[in-house]
Design a protein around this motif. Structure first.
Motif, short mmCIF file in Angstrom:
data_model
loop_
_atom_site.label_atom_id
_atom_site.label_comp_id
_atom_site.label_asym_id
_atom_site.label_seq_id
_atom_site.Cartn_x
_atom_site.Cartn_y
_atom_site.Cartn_z
N ILE A 48 -19.82 -42.09 -6.81
CA ILE A 48 -19.58 -42.32 -5.39
C ILE A 48 -18.78 -41.18 -4.78
CG2 ILE A 48 -18.39 -43.81 -3.73
CD1 ILE A 48 -18.99 -46.16 -5.63
N ASN A 49 -17.75 -40.76 -5.48
CA ASN A 49 -16.92 -39.65 -4.98
C ASN A 49 -17.74 -38.38 -4.81
OD1 ASN A 49 -14.46 -41.00 -4.71
ND2 ASN A 49 -13.94 -40.71 -6.88
N GLU A 50 -18.66 -38.16 -5.73
CA GLU A 50 -19.51 -36.97 -5.64
C GLU A 50 -20.43 -37.05 -4.42
OE1 GLU A 50 -22.71 -34.46 -8.41
OE2 GLU A 50 -21.40 -35.98 -9.31
N LEU A 51 -20.97 -38.26 -4.17
CA LEU A 51 -21.83 -38.45 -3.01
C LEU A 51 -21.05 -38.24 -1.71
CD1 LEU A 51 -23.91 -41.58 -4.10
CD2 LEU A 51 -24.82 -39.30 -3.61
N VAL A 52 -19.83 -38.77 -1.68
CA VAL A 52 -19.00 -38.62 -0.49
C VAL A 52 -18.70 -37.15 -0.23
CG1 VAL A 52 -16.72 -39.11 0.51
CG2 VAL A 52 -18.00 -40.93 -0.65
N GLU A 53 -18.43 -36.42 -1.29
CA GLU A 53 -18.17 -34.98 -1.15
C GLU A 53 -19.39 -34.24 -0.62
OE1 GLU A 53 -16.81 -33.61 -4.92
OE2 GLU A 53 -14.92 -34.75 -4.85
N MET A 54 -20.57 -34.78 -0.92
CA MET A 54 -21.81 -34.16 -0.43
C MET A 54 -22.11 -34.54 1.01
SD MET A 54 -24.19 -34.75 -3.83
CE MET A 54 -25.68 -34.15 -3.04
N GLY A 55 -21.35 -35.50 1.55
CA GLY A 55 -21.53 -35.88 2.94
C GLY A 55 -22.00 -37.30 3.19
N ALA A 56 -22.14 -38.10 2.13
CA ALA A 56 -22.60 -39.49 2.29
C ALA A 56 -21.61 -40.29 3.12
CB ALA A 56 -22.78 -40.15 0.92
N LYS A 57 -22.13 -41.12 4.04
CA LYS A 57 -21.29 -41.93 4.91
C LYS A 57 -21.44 -43.43 4.67
CE LYS A 57 -19.39 -38.58 7.23
NZ LYS A 57 -17.93 -38.32 7.09
N THR A 58 -22.52 -43.83 4.01
CA THR A 58 -22.75 -45.26 3.77
C THR A 58 -23.26 -45.45 2.34
OG1 THR A 58 -23.37 -45.53 6.10
CG2 THR A 58 -23.87 -47.35 4.62
N VAL A 59 -22.46 -46.14 1.53
CA VAL A 59 -22.81 -46.36 0.13
C VAL A 59 -22.70 -47.85 -0.18
CG1 VAL A 59 -22.35 -45.72 -2.26
CG2 VAL A 59 -21.83 -44.10 -0.41
N LEU A 60 -23.79 -48.43 -0.64
CA LEU A 60 -23.84 -49.85 -1.02
C LEU A 60 -23.71 -49.94 -2.54
CD1 LEU A 60 -24.38 -52.77 0.07
CD2 LEU A 60 -26.80 -52.37 -0.46
N VAL A 61 -22.69 -50.65 -2.99
CA VAL A 61 -22.36 -50.67 -4.42
C VAL A 61 -22.45 -52.10 -4.96
CG1 VAL A 61 -20.71 -49.94 -6.17
CG2 VAL A 61 -20.73 -48.80 -3.93
N PRO A 62 -23.49 -52.43 -5.74
CA PRO A 62 -23.65 -53.78 -6.26
C PRO A 62 -22.72 -54.07 -7.44
CG PRO A 62 -25.76 -52.63 -6.12
CD PRO A 62 -24.67 -51.60 -6.00
N GLY A 63 -22.30 -55.32 -7.52
CA GLY A 63 -21.63 -55.80 -8.72
C GLY A 63 -22.68 -56.27 -9.71
N ASN A 64 -22.23 -56.79 -10.83
CA ASN A 64 -23.15 -57.29 -11.85
C ASN A 64 -23.55 -58.73 -11.59
OD1 ASN A 64 -22.42 -55.59 -15.02
ND2 ASN A 64 -23.13 -54.81 -13.06
N LEU A 65 -24.73 -59.08 -12.05
CA LEU A 65 -25.26 -60.44 -11.93
C LEU A 65 -24.60 -61.37 -12.95
CD1 LEU A 65 -28.96 -59.32 -11.58
CD2 LEU A 65 -27.74 -60.67 -9.87
#
Length: 229
Positions: A48-65
């Protein structure tokens, strides 16, 4: 490229399932596999941190089932000890608590990421409780054959046999998959995933709520998302 990244929705996962399933279904103790959780979560956060550094503004992060509700676990960890099962759902308590442990640690770390990047939308997708809706009340969601028995498998109480997996020539497939929540013992049916996706995109099972950030009501009938819903 930066413009594309900034205006994209990134779905992180669901990560951790295979890391835990392969170990637990191979017979490793739940205590040992529990030591994997911080490493799995840290890998998610690092990405996630890497994506944010690349410019990502919206990240959906699922938990486990809730893995304690899967036909595979219910078969391989079958017990005559009724205290190991949830009275309402029939799921294995210990394995669901394991999934909850992963999710709790993940949420803690996501909150830390959000504090560091207040201009980014870090959205937690509560797969666990979205799925527990139909494990608690399967018939309410059209699962006439319950939520625990697999549609496709090799027989037995939950139609799961690790020697005769789905797609094996001797396995059997139900005639109405939409009346089952469990597909092959480890994966859910399309009907079950539809309940989960609708609960996430239009309901209360994301933090913050997905439709408050990305209004699905703006989609016209016939668009991919609205037709899927």
């Amino acid at each position: 490229m930066n413009h594309l990244i900034e205006h994209s929705l990134f779905l992180m996962g669901e990560i951790g399932g295979n890391d835990y399933n392969h170990a637990l279904l191979a017979g490793k103790s739940i205590d040992e596999v529990g030591t994997y959780v911080p490493f799995v979560v840290e890998t998610i956060i690092s990405t996630i941190n890497e994506l944010v550094e690349m410019g990502a503004k919206t990240v959906l992060v699922p938990g486990n089932l809730p893995i304690g509700c899967s036909a595979a676990y219910l078969t391989l960890y079958n017990s005559f000890d009724s205290t190991k099962y949830d009275n309402l759902t029939g799921c294995l308590i210990q394995f669901n608590k394991f999934a909850e442990y992963h999710n709790k640690l993940l949420v803690t770390k996501l909150n830390q990421v959000q504090e560091l990047h207040p201009d980014t939308n870090i959205i937690y997708a509560d797969y666990y409780n979205a799925a527990m809706q139909f494990f608690r009340s399967p018939e309410k969601y059209g699962f006439e054959n319950g939520a625990l028995k697999a549609c496709c498998g090799g027989g037995g109480t939950f139609n799961y046999n690790d020697l005769i997996l789905c797609a094996n020539p001797t396995s059997t497939v139900c005639s109405k998959p939409y009346t089952y929540a469990n597909w092959d013992g480890l994966h859910l049916t399309e009907a079950a995933y539809k309940v989960i996706s609708k609960s996430l995109l239009q309901g209360p099972y994301t933090v913050p709520q997905f439709n408050s950030l990305c209004p699905t009501s703006m989609l016209k009938e016939g668009d991919g998302l609205s037709s899927f819903m």
